[in-house]
Motif scaffolding. Sequence first.
Motif, PDB file in Angstrom:
ATOM      1  N   UNK A 261       1.022  -1.092   0.170  1.00 12.50           N
ATOM      2  CA  UNK A 261       0.164  -0.029   0.153  1.00 12.50           C
ATOM      3  C   UNK A 261       0.835   1.117  -0.032  1.00 12.50           C
ATOM      4  N   UNK A 262       0.801   2.127  -0.835  1.00 19.24           N
ATOM      5  CA  UNK A 262       1.708   3.322  -1.218  1.00 19.24           C
ATOM      6  C   UNK A 262       1.331   4.417  -0.145  1.00 19.24           C
ATOM      7  N   UNK A 263       2.076   5.180   0.410  1.00 17.41           N
ATOM      8  CA  UNK A 263       1.842   6.393   1.058  1.00 17.41           C
ATOM      9  C   UNK A 263       1.613   7.291   0.220  1.00 17.41           C
ATOM     10  N   UNK A 264       0.573   7.261  -0.620  1.00 14.94           N
ATOM     11  CA  UNK A 264      -0.167   8.037  -1.619  1.00 14.94           C
ATOM     12  C   UNK A 264      -1.430   7.689  -1.896  1.00 14.94           C
ATOM     13  N   UNK A 265      -1.985   8.456  -2.821  1.00 14.44           N
ATOM     14  CA  UNK A 265      -3.649   8.183  -2.989  1.00 14.44           C
ATOM     15  C   UNK A 265      -3.486   6.780  -3.941  1.00 14.44           C
ATOM     16  N   UNK A 266      -4.045   5.807  -3.667  1.00 14.27           N
ATOM     17  CA  UNK A 266      -3.881   4.578  -4.714  1.00 14.27           C
ATOM     18  C   UNK A 266      -4.822   4.735  -5.824  1.00 14.27           C
ATOM     19  N   UNK A 267      -5.652   5.726  -6.081  1.00 16.17           N
ATOM     20  CA  UNK A 267      -6.467   5.911  -6.983  1.00 16.17           C
ATOM     21  C   UNK A 267      -5.879   6.762  -8.144  1.00 16.17           C
ATOM     22  N   UNK A 268      -4.853   7.470  -7.875  1.00 17.98           N
ATOM     23  CA  UNK A 268      -4.028   8.552  -8.620  1.00 17.98           C
ATOM     24  C   UNK A 268      -3.663   7.986  -9.967  1.00 17.98           C
ATOM     25  N   UNK A 269      -3.284   6.877 -10.186  1.00 15.77           N
ATOM     26  CA  UNK A 269      -3.060   6.392 -11.551  1.00 15.77           C
ATOM     27  C   UNK A 269      -4.093   6.063 -12.519  1.00 15.77           C
TER      28      UNK A 269
ATOM     29  N   UNK B 131      -6.960   8.453 -12.053  1.00 18.00           N
ATOM     30  CA  UNK B 131      -7.750   9.850 -11.509  1.00 18.00           C
ATOM     31  C   UNK B 131      -7.179  10.894 -12.892  1.00 18.00           C
ATOM     32  N   UNK B 132      -8.233  11.256 -13.369  1.00 19.39           N
ATOM     33  CA  UNK B 132      -8.069  12.641 -14.085  1.00 19.39           C
ATOM     34  C   UNK B 132      -7.643  13.514 -13.776  1.00 19.39           C
ATOM     35  N   UNK B 133      -7.790  13.908 -12.178  1.00 19.44           N
ATOM     36  CA  UNK B 133      -7.393  15.049 -11.457  1.00 19.44           C
ATOM     37  C   UNK B 133      -6.261  15.120 -10.735  1.00 19.44           C
ATOM     38  N   UNK B 134      -5.397  13.731 -10.820  1.00 15.82           N
ATOM     39  CA  UNK B 134      -4.238  13.632 -10.036  1.00 15.82           C
ATOM     40  C   UNK B 134      -2.928  14.505 -10.411  1.00 15.82           C
ATOM     41  N   UNK B 135      -2.432  14.808  -9.345  1.00 13.15           N
ATOM     42  CA  UNK B 135      -1.147  15.749  -9.631  1.00 13.15           C
ATOM     43  C   UNK B 135      -0.100  15.202  -8.722  1.00 13.15           C
ATOM     44  N   UNK B 136       1.018  16.020  -8.640  1.00 10.38           N
ATOM     45  CA  UNK B 136       2.015  15.477  -7.732  1.00 10.38           C
ATOM     46  C   UNK B 136       1.593  15.578  -6.286  1.00 10.38           C
ATOM     47  N   UNK B 137       0.738  16.505  -5.942  1.00  7.76           N
ATOM     48  CA  UNK B 137       0.318  16.398  -4.600  1.00  7.76           C
ATOM     49  C   UNK B 137      -0.258  14.843  -3.790  1.00  7.76           C
TER      50      UNK B 137
ATOM     51  N   UNK C  29     -11.498  11.053   1.195  1.00  8.60           N
ATOM     52  CA  UNK C  29     -10.212  10.870   1.207  1.00  8.60           C
ATOM     53  C   UNK C  29      -9.800  11.245  -0.046  1.00  8.60           C
ATOM     54  N   UNK C  30      -9.648  12.627  -0.580  1.00  6.80           N
ATOM     55  CA  UNK C  30      -9.242  13.170  -1.846  1.00  6.80           C
ATOM     56  C   UNK C  30      -8.598  14.484  -1.657  1.00  6.80           C
ATOM     57  N   UNK C  31      -7.569  14.959  -2.375  1.00  8.41           N
ATOM     58  CA  UNK C  31      -6.778  15.993  -2.290  1.00  8.41           C
ATOM     59  C   UNK C  31      -7.698  17.083  -3.168  1.00  8.41           C
ATOM     60  N   UNK C  32      -8.328  16.594  -4.079  1.00  7.48           N
ATOM     61  CA  UNK C  32      -9.205  17.619  -4.850  1.00  7.48           C
ATOM     62  C   UNK C  32     -10.320  16.910  -4.808  1.00  7.48           C
ATOM     63  N   UNK C  33     -11.426  17.125  -4.117  1.00  6.68           N
ATOM     64  CA  UNK C  33     -12.788  16.705  -4.031  1.00  6.68           C
ATOM     65  C   UNK C  33     -13.478  17.371  -5.093  1.00  6.68           C
TER      66      UNK C  33
END
Length: 332
Positions: A285-293, A295-301, A319-323
């Motif tokens: 389990x990464x220390x990151x958002x697991x949905x990022x790969x 997700x169209x809204x994912x960024x470096x954050x 649990x989302x940086x960009x709700x």
Amino acid sequence: MTSSVTPVLSVRDLSVSFRTDSRTVHAVDSVSYDLAAGEVLAVVGESGCGKSVTSMAVMGLLPPTARVQGSIRLAGRELAGADDRTLGRIRGKDIAMIFQEPMTSLNPVLTVGRQITEVLRRHQGLGRRAAAERAVELLGLVGIPAPRRRAAEYPHQLSGGMRQRVMIAVAVACDPSVLIADEPTTALDVTVQAGILEVLQSLRERLGTAIVLITHDLGVVADLADRVLVMYAGRAVEQAPVDELFASPRHPYTSGLLGAVLRPGGEGKRRLPEIPGLVPSLDAQPDACTFAPRCAYADDVCTAARPAFATLAAAHETACRHPLPTTSEVTP
């Protein structure tokens, strides 16, 4: 999510991993929820997201290769780490489960009535005759016609819908305070499915049973649930009241699930939108958002650290940086 009502079931930071000869699979990662008496909590997500493993951990039915961490409290009693003898007194009496496939869960060499009476005699101490009569009553309660005749039949003599109703009768025989229903309407036609949902709703209303409903069917969720817990890759990503979640999903994954639902009156053969990619491997389990790969809204954050659950509105967490914005936020 913390409720103002004392929960009958409280799960905190539940994590489950499985050891194999070559790797460790992290199937559930820090999942928390509360369940109040008479409430229906739907747990949704793609296959492999940890829905069933979470509930099997609550029931204490995982194999020895599983490592369970966190807290599972049923009416104030801690179940995590409890021995088989303690769990055996609780399962079927205070908490019960409807399994996904009744034909493999029911004993093929015992009549359905016998399978209900065994639960009653073990947990309620009823005599053979009293237990048999109660079994017939329970079969009638879950909507099986001619219940006395059906009690003398074997699972293979019943239809799929009837077998599922028998499973429900076994599960509610001792009036448990919590009922876990794992895909209770899978592979059933629409008419039978409606009957099963009616039975669950009746149990909730008549007995005050709290229900954890695991399902892929968001139509079932809309009909029965009070709240929804959305899981992705072993983690909880959103939790909200059902009406609010359907009206304004805040996590991109939830929005993708709802967008892939076929609605009445849709545009003919228009292709439904789909979530690109696949659920990732749970080896680590990464220390990151697991949905990022995906997700169209994912960024470096999103890939720099794991997003924490944040409360966006009353009883609505994600649990989302960009709700995603709410409906009111995008309305001119």
